[in-house]
Enzyme design. Structure first.
Site, PDB file in Angstrom:
ATOM      1  N   ASP A 204       0.855  -1.185   0.000  1.00 15.22           N
ATOM      2  CA  ASP A 204       0.000   0.000   0.000  1.00 15.22           C
ATOM      3  C   ASP A 204       0.892   1.236   0.000  1.00 15.22           C
ATOM      4  OD1 ASP A 204      -2.287   1.731   0.258  1.00 15.22           O
ATOM      5  OD2 ASP A 204      -3.349   0.106   1.280  1.00 15.22           O
ATOM      6  N   GLY A 230       4.459   1.563  -1.853  1.00 14.88           N
ATOM      7  CA  GLY A 230       4.589   2.082  -3.201  1.00 14.88           C
ATOM      8  C   GLY A 230       3.251   2.624  -3.674  1.00 14.88           C
ATOM      9  N   ASP A 231       3.234   3.202  -4.855  1.00 11.45           N
ATOM     10  CA  ASP A 231       2.020   3.744  -5.465  1.00 11.45           C
ATOM     11  C   ASP A 231       1.663   2.866  -6.655  1.00 11.45           C
ATOM     12  OD1 ASP A 231       0.081   5.150  -6.883  1.00 11.45           O
ATOM     13  OD2 ASP A 231       0.973   7.103  -6.460  1.00 11.45           O
ATOM     14  N   PHE A 232       0.553   2.136  -6.553  1.00 13.97           N
ATOM     15  CA  PHE A 232       0.250   1.179  -7.611  1.00 13.97           C
ATOM     16  C   PHE A 232      -0.197   1.838  -8.920  1.00 13.97           C
ATOM     17  CE2 PHE A 232      -3.851   0.403  -5.010  1.00 13.97           C
ATOM     18  CZ  PHE A 232      -4.564   1.386  -5.676  1.00 13.97           C
ATOM     19  N   HIS A 250     -12.826  -1.337  -8.006  1.00 19.91           N
ATOM     20  CA  HIS A 250     -14.026  -0.532  -8.285  1.00 19.91           C
ATOM     21  C   HIS A 250     -13.815   0.960  -8.018  1.00 19.91           C
ATOM     22  CE1 HIS A 250     -16.100  -0.407  -4.030  1.00 19.91           C
ATOM     23  NE2 HIS A 250     -14.791  -0.258  -3.940  1.00 19.91           N
TER      24      HIS A 250
END
Length: 341
Positions: A204, A230-232, A250
């Protein structure tokens, strides 16, 4: 009287916000927590909640009629107590508390949903952004305690479905798992407990890392559940045999959905598996009313985000290169959509 001559269903849904607000207010007042495992008279419970005498009988008896309180006796001598469900899920002192998400519904979503009409006409969010305030997630990530409260709320509502996945899916063929958008590390922890052979990673944003580490440490799983940051939307995903996303896909529009699916495909080995847990709308779009209303909630919250069917998911996964998929029902309106590389 035939169904065509009976308007009761129309009136039940049309006035459904009455019952909703009664329950949400009871959660806000911490009524079920105040009751705990005790039984109290209406007068005593009303005083404990600091309520005016005018409304207490209607309020408590409405909760009885709705099935959220038990009552023994009648009149002033009657005593109220939690039902088995409210005792288990709405008492903050119990480990399975799900009231956090209802607190958010009462404080935020209830008023935003009054603007469903404008959302449908404009296709734009109707939350804090509409009133020139910061978006909810931006505000959340500015304050660690507020973020932790939100993560706790999502943890409560997600537990039953994550537990169902851990029990129903056969993880025996896999040795590593990465839960993307892992929040408190709940899914990773439940899988690690159910399948001791598997090494799990909860992935996350960096701000979430201390929250995840705390929950994982409390569960005694620091040796089997890792935390990665991290930043997905910007970084590759950690490599693993199984990639999971619980109530993540979603939140995004179609382009970002496809981007996340492609990232999952690239992080998996041949034979790896990608699992998303969502309130999947049935392919005929006729029966899963909760999934459809959740998609409307995504409209209100984000504008271009939406929920989807299993057929939609498979179309996107096949485009990314996955070979086959299946749907596994979990609990209530929630299912796991599973794609195999």
């Amino acid at each position: 009287m035939s169904d065509a001559e009976d308007p009761s269903r129309i009136l039940e849904v049309g006035f459904g916000f009455w019952g909703s607000k009664v329950l949400l207010t009871a959660v806000e007042l911490e009524l079920f927590t105040v009751l705990g495992d005790e039984a109290m008279t209406g007068v005593a419970l009303g005083k404990a909640l600091n309520l005016h005498p005018r409304g207490i009988w209607d309020f408590f008896d409405a909760l009885v009629a709705l099935g959220f309180l038990n009552r023994e006796g009648a009149g002033a001598a009657a005593v109220y107590s939690n039902t088995a469900q409210t005792s288990r899920f709405l008492d903050k002192n119990k480990g399975e508390y799900i009231g956090g998400i209802l607190e958010m519904a009462g404080q935020r979503l209830f008023r935003f949903w009054s603007d469903l009409g404008p959302a449908l006409k404009s296709g734009r969010p109707q939350n804090e952004i509409k009133h020139s305030q910061k978006p909810m997630f931006e505000v959340l990530y500015e304050d660690l305690s507020r973020l932790e409260q939100f993560m706790g709320a999502m943890r409560g509502i997600s537990r039953v479905n994550f537990q169902a996945l851990a029990q129903k899916f056969d993880f025996s063929r896999y040795s590593t798992l990465c839960d993307v958008g892992g929040a408190t590390g709940l899914l990773s922890s439940l899988v690690a407990i159910q399948d001791p052979h598997i090494k799990c990673t909860s992935f996350d944003l960096p701000a979430v890392e201390p929250i995840a580490r705390k929950w994982i440490e409390q569960a005694g799983l620091t040796d089997r559940v890792e935390v990665a940051s991290g930043d997905f939307l910007k970084n590759p995903l950690p490599k693993a045999d199984v990639i999971t996303m619980g109530m993540i896909l979603h939140d995004w529009n179609l382009d970002k959905k496809k981007h996340l699916i492609k990232l999952a495909y690239e992080a998996l080995p041949e034979g790896g598996v990608f699992i998303v847990i969502e309130n999947l709308i049935d392919d005929e779009r006729r029966t899963n009313a909760f999934g459809l209303m959740m998609s409307l909630n995504m409209l209100i919250e984000f504008g271009d985000a939406f929920d989807f069917t299993g057929a939609d998911f498979w179309e996107w996964c096949r485009e990314a290169g996955f070979k086959r998929y299946e749907i596994m029902h979990l609990e209530g309106p929630c299912s796991a959509a599973i794609a195999y590389k």
